[in-house]
Design a protein around this motif. Structure first.
Motif, PDB file in Angstrom:
ATOM      1  N   LYS A  27       4.503  18.893  26.497  1.00 30.18           N
ATOM      2  CA  LYS A  27       4.695  18.208  27.772  1.00 30.18           C
ATOM      3  C   LYS A  27       3.528  18.563  28.696  1.00 30.18           C
ATOM      4  O   LYS A  27       2.979  19.665  28.617  1.00 30.18           O
ATOM      5  CB  LYS A  27       6.018  18.606  28.417  1.00 30.18           C
ATOM      6  CG  LYS A  27       7.235  18.349  27.547  1.00 30.18           C
ATOM      7  CD  LYS A  27       8.528  18.710  28.255  1.00 30.18           C
ATOM      8  CE  LYS A  27       8.680  20.193  28.467  1.00 30.18           C
ATOM      9  NZ  LYS A  27       8.895  20.937  27.213  1.00 30.18           N
ATOM     10  N   PHE A  28       3.175  17.641  29.573  1.00 26.70           N
ATOM     11  CA  PHE A  28       2.059  17.912  30.485  1.00 26.70           C
ATOM     12  C   PHE A  28       2.236  17.161  31.794  1.00 26.70           C
ATOM     13  O   PHE A  28       2.976  16.193  31.886  1.00 26.70           O
ATOM     14  CB  PHE A  28       0.724  17.522  29.831  1.00 26.70           C
ATOM     15  CG  PHE A  28       0.530  16.050  29.601  1.00 26.70           C
ATOM     16  CD1 PHE A  28      -0.148  15.257  30.523  1.00 26.70           C
ATOM     17  CD2 PHE A  28       1.027  15.442  28.450  1.00 26.70           C
ATOM     18  CE1 PHE A  28      -0.338  13.895  30.302  1.00 26.70           C
ATOM     19  CE2 PHE A  28       0.843  14.085  28.227  1.00 26.70           C
ATOM     20  CZ  PHE A  28       0.162  13.308  29.155  1.00 26.70           C
ATOM     21  N   VAL A  29       1.539  17.645  32.811  1.00 29.77           N
ATOM     22  CA  VAL A  29       1.492  16.990  34.105  1.00 29.77           C
ATOM     23  C   VAL A  29       0.034  16.796  34.498  1.00 29.77           C
ATOM     24  O   VAL A  29      -0.802  17.678  34.277  1.00 29.77           O
ATOM     25  CB  VAL A  29       2.240  17.812  35.182  1.00 29.77           C
ATOM     26  CG1 VAL A  29       1.668  19.227  35.298  1.00 29.77           C
ATOM     27  CG2 VAL A  29       2.181  17.115  36.534  1.00 29.77           C
ATOM     28  N   ALA A  73      11.832  13.037  29.968  1.00 30.66           N
ATOM     29  CA  ALA A  73      11.113  13.506  28.787  1.00 30.66           C
ATOM     30  C   ALA A  73      11.955  13.344  27.531  1.00 30.66           C
ATOM     31  O   ALA A  73      11.466  12.907  26.485  1.00 30.66           O
ATOM     32  CB  ALA A  73      10.711  14.971  28.976  1.00 30.66           C
ATOM     33  N   GLY A  82       4.200  13.148  29.265  1.00 35.13           N
ATOM     34  CA  GLY A  82       3.493  13.576  30.460  1.00 35.13           C
ATOM     35  C   GLY A  82       3.770  12.642  31.618  1.00 35.13           C
ATOM     36  O   GLY A  82       4.364  11.575  31.465  1.00 35.13           O
ATOM     37  N   LEU A 105       7.577  24.105  35.993  1.00 34.58           N
ATOM     38  CA  LEU A 105       7.080  23.339  34.852  1.00 34.58           C
ATOM     39  C   LEU A 105       6.494  24.266  33.791  1.00 34.58           C
ATOM     40  O   LEU A 105       6.718  24.069  32.586  1.00 34.58           O
ATOM     41  CB  LEU A 105       6.020  22.330  35.297  1.00 34.58           C
ATOM     42  CG  LEU A 105       6.465  21.144  36.144  1.00 34.58           C
ATOM     43  CD1 LEU A 105       5.317  20.158  36.307  1.00 34.58           C
ATOM     44  CD2 LEU A 105       7.677  20.438  35.534  1.00 34.58           C
ATOM     45  N   TYR A 110       5.296  23.106  30.160  1.00 34.08           N
ATOM     46  CA  TYR A 110       4.379  22.036  30.556  1.00 34.08           C
ATOM     47  C   TYR A 110       2.959  22.580  30.641  1.00 34.08           C
ATOM     48  O   TYR A 110       2.730  23.695  31.118  1.00 34.08           O
ATOM     49  CB  TYR A 110       4.765  21.474  31.921  1.00 34.08           C
ATOM     50  CG  TYR A 110       5.792  20.363  31.891  1.00 34.08           C
ATOM     51  CD1 TYR A 110       5.406  19.027  32.013  1.00 34.08           C
ATOM     52  CD2 TYR A 110       7.140  20.652  31.744  1.00 34.08           C
ATOM     53  CE1 TYR A 110       6.346  18.019  32.001  1.00 34.08           C
ATOM     54  CE2 TYR A 110       8.094  19.645  31.722  1.00 34.08           C
ATOM     55  CZ  TYR A 110       7.685  18.319  31.853  1.00 34.08           C
ATOM     56  OH  TYR A 110       8.615  17.316  31.838  1.00 34.08           O
TER      57      TYR A 110
END
Length: 251
Positions: A27-29, A73, A82, A105, A110
């Motif tokens: 997962k990413f931001v 998600a 993301g 996160l 994340y």
């Protein structure tokens, strides 16, 4: 942006009767400001068959941002999930401390991608042009008209953008993250593939070929695009922002 949030909510609602699914392991931001190339970066990353990068799904208030992201998600149906968020969406729309949010996160595995734009003048002008054409995504290929700007208004925008950059630096202190710079990594289409490959490597997924139909909204010389360019030059003379007039990154 509101449409993006509603689209996510509809998708989640459509899955409400299904058994609960697990969040993706990756997962990413994308932590950024507006007009920094975030839509372009998102477009490139979504070329990957295993990646789903949502837009600004926290632009409007939600009851619990972290739980909202967990549900989004889990329902993404991709191995990698993301989204992108702006610091002022966290403070204003979500009424949350950005540093606390990023820490939450991180606790949920994340990864953080920090996207920034260095030329504050081009940044402010890009926003002005987007507002003038009432569209933030440019897919046109023909000639673009020049536009008169309000120099004092632009200076105010640049001051606010700089304040956001300063706040972002404080928020990100102590976090591990990947920095993407618009001028170095996204401005030149020849850098799109290397930039995407770097992000894919950061996320831990195999690289794929990428492309996009988005184009720059303010390209070429500012003297050709700004109808009152001489007035702008005079207003910026002696300020901290006059160095942005001649930027080799923009050719």
């Amino acid at each position: 942006m509101l449409t993006s949030v509603r689209r996510v909510l509809r998708r989640l609602s459509s899955r409400s009767s299904q058994s609960e699914t697990r969040e993706p392991d990756i997962k990413f931001v994308i932590f950024c400001q507006g007009r920094t190339g975030s839509s372009l970066l998102r477009s490139l990353l979504n070329n990957h068959p295993d990646v789903r990068c949502e837009g600004e799904i926290l632009a409007e208030p939600v009851a619990d941002p972290i739980q909202f992201l967990a549900a989004t998600a889990a329902g993404s149906a991709k191995a990698v999930f993301g989204f992108k968020v702006k610091i002022y969406q966290l403070t204003d729309a979500q009424n949350t401390d950005p540093r606390v949010f990023l820490d939450q996160l991180r606790d949920r595995s994340y990864k953080i991608i920090y996207l920034r734009r260095n030329n504050l003048l081009r940044h402010a002008i890009s926003n002005t042009f987007a507002e003038a054409r009432r569209s933030y995504h440019d897919r046109s290929t023909g000639p673009r008209p020049s536009l008169a700007v309000d120099p004092e208004q632009l200076i105010g925008v640049m001051q606010r953008r700089q304040a956001h950059l300063d706040n972002e630096a404080v928020v990100l202190g102590g976090f591990d993250y990947l920095t993407i710079e618009y001028e170095k990594d996204l401005l030149d289409p020849a850098q799109h593939q290397p930039t995407a490959d770097r992000v894919f490597g950061f996320l831990g997924v195999e690289p794929v070929s990428v492309g996009t139909d988005l184009s720059r909204s303010v390209s070429g010389s500012l003297s050709d695009r700004i109808a009152n360019y001489d007035e702008l030059v005079a207003a910026l003379a002696g300020t901290e922002f006059d160095r942005f007039l001649d930027d080799p990154a923009y050719g």
